[in-house]
Enzyme design. Structure first.
Site, PDB file in Angstrom:
ATOM      1  N   SER A  34       0.833  -1.203   0.000  1.00  0.00           N
ATOM      2  CA  SER A  34       0.000   0.000   0.000  1.00  0.00           C
ATOM      3  C   SER A  34       0.874   1.263   0.000  1.00  0.00           C
ATOM      4  O   SER A  34       1.706   1.436  -0.869  1.00  0.00           O
ATOM      5  CB  SER A  34      -0.973  -0.047   1.187  1.00  0.00           C
ATOM      6  OG  SER A  34      -2.039   0.843   1.017  1.00  0.00           O
ATOM      7  N   ASP A  63      -5.772  -3.424  -2.534  1.00  0.00           N
ATOM      8  CA  ASP A  63      -4.797  -3.087  -1.503  1.00  0.00           C
ATOM      9  C   ASP A  63      -4.128  -4.326  -0.896  1.00  0.00           C
ATOM     10  O   ASP A  63      -4.802  -5.226  -0.393  1.00  0.00           O
ATOM     11  CB  ASP A  63      -5.540  -2.303  -0.413  1.00  0.00           C
ATOM     12  CG  ASP A  63      -4.631  -1.703   0.636  1.00  0.00           C
ATOM     13  OD1 ASP A  63      -3.433  -1.998   0.630  1.00  0.00           O
ATOM     14  OD2 ASP A  63      -5.140  -0.929   1.456  1.00  0.00           O
TER      15      ASP A  63
END
Length: 283
Positions: free
Chosen positions: A44, A173
């Site tokens: 991320s 993510d």
């Protein structure tokens, strides 16, 4: 401290939204020691920062770039709106779509430093990005090929950005399945097992009550962070890194991108911890 053998340690940078800018302070501390890792793994925001680091940017350069991006809030919002794929009519659709849905690849292209190359193979430090396969329900790693799509996938927060499709896989993510990718540096994914692994955890722990109930979107993001925190702790308990860093940035929210100076200031004390640990390790 002079430059050391780059194959003596590796660094994992975790996800945490705006809290991930604390990673910049970690990079600055290692720069000040004259140390560069042999490998970096990022999830991320850790992938966004980690790729810039792997491209050869110093911590102070990444800090300057981030501050320049957020200094003019109107310009920052204009950049974000240019990355929007949702429409305001989406909110009235049968699926109650998000009118602020962002294209992660477009957003990354708008905010990334120009010095970051297009492919993993052009990076100066070995780099691994972690994303999540939506349908396979498992983490996916990227260490070769196009860099931008892989990092965009790693940072694609469900509900805020649309998923990224790579080789037929719908990706979101990496923090969903692997909030702190330190174990990737303890396997053959890093080409060799690193003798010393540093992990920087910015998922965030308990926060003080402010007397207000969170709104629906804030509650959704907060719940996601709670789940990621629990998952990260289980992974850390099962496979602890040699050095675990937790900058004091718990008080910041996932989307506190307008508070970068405060995040950098809150993370600053971690430099002393890093320098003590690395000087004890490398002399």
């Amino acid at each position: 401290m002079s430059d050391r053998n780059p194959n003596t340690f590796a660094v994992a940078l975790g996800g945490g939204g705006a809290r991930g800018f604390a990673h910049v302070v970690v990079i600055e501390a290692l720069d000040e020691l004259g140390l560069k890792p042999g490998a970096i793994a990022g999830t991320s925001m850790g992938a966004v920062i980690g790729a810039a680091w792997a491209a050869g940017l110093r911590g102070k350069d990444i800090r300057a770039h981030c501050l320049a991006l957020t200094r003019d809030r109107a310009q920052l919002m204009a950049r974000i709106l240019r990355a929007r794929v949702g429409k305001f009519t989406d909110i009235f659709s049968g699926e109650f779509g998000n009118p602020m849905l962002l294209d992660a690849e477009r957003l990354l292209d708008l905010v990334w430093p120009q010095d970051v190359p297009d492919r993993f193979e052009e990076l100066k430090i070995r780099f691994i990005a972690v994303a999540t396969d939506f349908y396979e329900r498992k983490s996916v790693t990227f260490a070769s090929g196009p860099l931008g799509p892989a990092v965009a996938a790693s940072m694609a927060i469900p509900g805020l950005t649309k998923g990224v499709t790579i080789e037929g896989r719908l990706l979101f993510d990496g923090g969903i399945t692997e909030p702190l990718p330190h174990r990737r540096l303890m396997t053959r994914d890093a080409d060799a097992i690193s003798p010393f692994v540093i992990a920087c955890d910015v998922v965030g722990g308990p926060v003080e009550k402010d007397g207000r109930a969170p709104g629906p979107f804030a509650a959704l993001l907060g719940a996601s962070q709670i789940l990621q925190g629990a998952l990260s702790q289980e992974m850390l308990d099962a496979t602890p890194p040699d050095l675990l860093l937790r900058p004091a940035v718990d008080q910041f929210r996932l989307l506190d991108f307008a508070r970068l100076n405060q995040i950098f200031a809150a993370a600053e004390p971690i430099k002393d911890e890093i320098k003590r640990a690395m000087e004890n390790r490398f002399g």
